[in-house]
Design a protein around this motif. Sequence first.
Motif, PDB file in Angstrom:
ATOM      1  N   LEU A  36     -32.468  45.740  22.482  1.00 23.76           N
ATOM      2  CA  LEU A  36     -31.926  46.929  21.834  1.00 23.76           C
ATOM      3  C   LEU A  36     -31.602  48.006  22.869  1.00 23.76           C
ATOM      4  O   LEU A  36     -30.499  48.578  22.864  1.00 23.76           O
ATOM      5  N   VAL A  37     -32.532  48.293  23.747  1.00 22.52           N
ATOM      6  CA  VAL A  37     -32.351  49.356  24.733  1.00 22.52           C
ATOM      7  C   VAL A  37     -31.222  49.016  25.702  1.00 22.52           C
ATOM      8  O   VAL A  37     -30.531  49.915  26.202  1.00 22.52           O
ATOM      9  N   ALA A  38     -30.981  47.734  25.958  1.00 18.41           N
ATOM     10  CA  ALA A  38     -29.891  47.330  26.851  1.00 18.41           C
ATOM     11  C   ALA A  38     -28.525  47.722  26.297  1.00 18.41           C
ATOM     12  O   ALA A  38     -27.549  47.823  27.054  1.00 18.41           O
ATOM     13  N   LEU A  39     -28.447  47.975  24.997  1.00 19.62           N
ATOM     14  CA  LEU A  39     -27.185  48.370  24.365  1.00 19.62           C
ATOM     15  C   LEU A  39     -26.946  49.874  24.435  1.00 19.62           C
ATOM     16  O   LEU A  39     -25.872  50.347  24.055  1.00 19.62           O
ATOM     17  N   LEU A  40     -27.924  50.630  24.916  1.00 20.78           N
ATOM     18  CA  LEU A  40     -27.859  52.085  24.874  1.00 20.78           C
ATOM     19  C   LEU A  40     -27.366  52.665  26.196  1.00 20.78           C
ATOM     20  O   LEU A  40     -27.574  52.097  27.262  1.00 20.78           O
TER      21      LEU A  40
END
Length: 333
Positions: free
Chosen positions: A232-236
């Motif tokens: 998830l955080v990799a998409l931010l």
Amino acid sequence: MTTDLITRARAGDGSAFRELTEPYHRELQVHCYRMLGSFQDAEDALQDTLLAAWQGLAGFEGRASIRTWLYRIATNRCINALRSAKRRQAKEWDAPEIEPPEPTGLSEVVWLEPYPDALLEGAIDGPPGPETRYEQTEAISLAFVTALQVLPARQRAVLILREVLGYHASEVADMLDSSVESVNSALKRARVGLQRRLPLTGEQPPAPDSPAEQALVEKFVRAYQSSNVDELVALLTEDVRVSMPPVPLEYYGREAVHGFYTSVMRPDRLYDLVPTRANGQPAFGTYLQTPTDGVRRGTGLLVLTLTGDQVSAVTRFDNSALPWFGLPRSLPG
């Protein structure tokens, strides 16, 4: 036709009044939403505007169009509401079984609600006025509406009327019973205040419902529903912001957001996301799976702000917003 409708409405013909004003209902509601930042308050302000227009139709002199006259009434109703309303109270963190990490900061704007895209059709597609500065779609985004809420009521009204709706300074002065000089001064101050709070312009978001948007959204849903925090955080974006009005906690940057989602996403807390759209942006009703009875209970509404091929903000709203989007409070197991 308009003259005939006005004559009949002044004589007490309710159907003539509805025919006269109904074409403007949705755009007036959007205007009130920009002013108030609240979907519910915007609906109340719209009804107040229509009542005042019905009661004051005898005083309509025809110096401006019916549309402009209605905007005058709606704007002043909103200014009065902002001045008289008690400050909305922030809410405490409402998930006692989860201890969130220390926030990066506290939001200036805790009273904010999302606006359903289903109600935007026909409300923001009109021809722009000569003084328009902001695109109609940009001016309904959460970032823009949030920044507006920090401005004083009169500055907020002037900026929306001049740079979103495109009215001339002289028209705005007439609407607000003011002078052109006062309107221009308020606009200058509003521009400074707005730009101070709007995020720096970066990459443009992908077009709504485009393959690029769909691909990014699908990755987000997959990571969220599987509680994969790293994915998830990799998409931010690096400067991502997570907020949750009316809870004032905010988390800025990947590291802080990673800590927040690590506390929220656990093996015993699995979510289902149901897609919708809010403020021209991808949104989801969030439903938490209940191990005891299998029922999935609505926990809120997520709205994503996209920048390029990444997510630059996630705003979570209370589950009271779900019915506005045609979403149920719970889903069967």
